[in-house]
Design an enzyme around this catalytic site. Structure first.
Site, PDB file in Angstrom:
ATOM      1  N   CYS A 113       0.819  -1.225   0.000  1.00 20.80           N
ATOM      2  CA  CYS A 113       0.000   0.000   0.000  1.00 20.80           C
ATOM      3  C   CYS A 113       0.847   1.267   0.000  1.00 20.80           C
ATOM      4  O   CYS A 113       0.325   2.371  -0.200  1.00 20.80           O
ATOM      5  CB  CYS A 113      -0.954  -0.016   1.186  1.00 20.80           C
ATOM      6  SG  CYS A 113      -2.053  -1.440   1.153  1.00 20.80           S
ATOM      7  N   HIS A 256      -3.399   7.103   2.072  1.00 15.43           N
ATOM      8  CA  HIS A 256      -3.799   5.755   1.676  1.00 15.43           C
ATOM      9  C   HIS A 256      -5.153   5.450   2.304  1.00 15.43           C
ATOM     10  O   HIS A 256      -5.367   5.703   3.502  1.00 15.43           O
ATOM     11  CB  HIS A 256      -2.749   4.748   2.146  1.00 15.43           C
ATOM     12  CG  HIS A 256      -3.187   3.332   2.012  1.00 15.43           C
ATOM     13  ND1 HIS A 256      -3.668   2.816   0.832  1.00 15.43           N
ATOM     14  CD2 HIS A 256      -3.242   2.321   2.926  1.00 15.43           C
ATOM     15  CE1 HIS A 256      -3.994   1.546   1.018  1.00 15.43           C
ATOM     16  NE2 HIS A 256      -3.745   1.220   2.279  1.00 15.43           N
ATOM     17  N   ASN A 286     -10.193  -0.507   0.149  1.00 17.15           N
ATOM     18  CA  ASN A 286      -8.736  -0.394   0.092  1.00 17.15           C
ATOM     19  C   ASN A 286      -8.228  -1.057  -1.188  1.00 17.15           C
ATOM     20  O   ASN A 286      -8.256  -2.281  -1.306  1.00 17.15           O
ATOM     21  CB  ASN A 286      -8.157  -1.086   1.338  1.00 17.15           C
ATOM     22  CG  ASN A 286      -6.648  -1.042   1.398  1.00 17.15           C
ATOM     23  OD1 ASN A 286      -5.981  -0.746   0.407  1.00 17.15           O
ATOM     24  ND2 ASN A 286      -6.098  -1.352   2.559  1.00 17.15           N
TER      25      ASN A 286
END
Ligand code: UT7
Length: 334
Positions: A113, A256, A286
């Site tokens: 990520c 993020h 996500n």
């Protein structure tokens, strides 16, 4: 460093199928109320058979090229941040071929990520030294391939997407990458893994050989949560300090997208109004390396992010890895 780096275009692509929390609860023991209150996620995209990573990444790349007003032959570099490649040898060359960026070198970068932010900073170094002029940084992941759809602690969190940002060398005084920090802590690797399954099969009389394969995503959610709410504010505070920037000078927090509670905690730490924290968790969940450019593309295209705006960005996740960058959006150069 003789040059700066201008962020001049963006684009994104998501799979057609959207799976709402309610739909997912038909498959696994969960419910909309739990997912929304604990994470802010309302739905996620899941790729179909005609939507491999290469196709999504190429669509995002073409959208970013069009936005920047560039042709594919203008590119010197394609950097693809991904942890879910179509080819473990590298998916970026497939994207290069798909968009016809014949002059460019194309390779993958893996940092989960944090991947997009690390790739943006890495591409920035080639531009800053004058070695290259134009680069496309893509964040693309399809973690739908790698979640255990029977594990409600992880499968509700992730979704698929690709997004890209076009960056070019510019005079140092007008740089859009005002500062950055990158960190890794491999001692905490076990908190979040998509690890190889070490199976050995007989090869010769006294020799076995490994058989490739990966286990589904494993995450200690609480540990990763604690890590994020501690390290993200710390690295951003360091970055603001090093660049002499006050939090009230920031137009946006571009973090993020893992959990709305993490976004809110970081905003509160810097007393940034929640309206200035970009979030699209409700629609996409996500999407790993894609979250930051996907969010940027949405906010640029709907007019929230304007040329000249200052953004504090942070990526964090498996590795463990985390980073921060202070960015100024330029937009297309006319
Ligand atoms: O992109 C990489 C970075 N990743 C992250 O930043 C993720 C960070 N972690 C998180 O966002 C949160 O830890 C999660 C959203 C993953 C989990 O939230 P939590 O508040 O830490 O929940 P928990 O794991 O402590 O679980 C609480 C309860 C448990 O039930 P019991 O044992 O208390 O009875 C879970 O079994 O919630 C249960 N639970 C669920 N219930 C319904 C866990 N997942 C679900 C679910 N639906 N999907």
């Amino acid at each position: 460093m003789t040059h700066g780096i201008a962020l001049v275009g963006c684009g994104s692509a998501v799979p057609a199928a959207s799976v709402s929390n309610a739909l997912l609860s038909e498959r696994v023991d969960t419910n909309d109320e739990w997912i929304r209150t604990r994470t802010g996620i309302g739905a996620r995209r899941v790729s179909g058979p005609d939507e491999p990573l290469t196709v999504l990444a190429a669509r995002a790349a073409e959208a970013a090229l069009a936005h920047a007003g560039w042709s594919a032959e203008d590119l010197d570099l394609i950097l693809l941040a991904t942890s879910s490649p179509d080819d473990l040898f590298g998916t970026a060359p497939r994207v290069q071929a798909a968009i016809g960026a014949n002059r460019s070198v194309a390779f993958d970068l893996t940092a989960a990520c944090s991947g997009f932010l690390f790739a943006l900073i890495t591409a920035g170094q080639y531009l800053a030294t004058g070695a290259m002029t134009r680069a496309l940084v893509i964040g693309a992941d399809q973690l739908s391939r790698w979640v255990d759809w029977d594990d409600r602690r992880t499968c509700v969190l992730f979704g698929d997407a690709a997004a890209a940002v076009a960056v070019e060398a510019c005079p140092a005084e007008s740089t859009g990458l005002l500062g950055f920090r990158m960190r890794s802590d491999g001692s905490r690797n076990g908190c979040l893994t998509l690890a190889q399954t070490a199976e050995h099969a007989p090869l010769l009389a006294d020799l076995t050989a490994q058989r490739g394969g990966f286990a589904p995503i494993q995450m200690n959610g609480q540990e990763v949560y604690k890590f994020a709410v501690r390290e993200v504010p710390a690295i951003l505070a360091e970055l603001l300090d090093a660049t002499g920037t006050r939090a009230d000078q920031l137009d946006w927090l571009l973090l993020h997208q893992a959990n709305q509670r993490i976004l809110d905690a970081v905003a509160d730490r810097f007393q940034v109004p929640h309206g200035r924290v970009l979030s699209n968790l409700a629609h996409y969940g996500n999407t790993s390396a894609a979250t930051i450019p996907l969010m940027l593309d949405e906010a640029v295209k709907d007019g929230r992010v304007q040329p000249g705006h200052l953004l504090a960005s942070s990526g964090f996740g498996a590795g463990l890895s985390w980073g921060g960058a202070l960015l100024r959006w330029s937009g297309p150069q006319g």
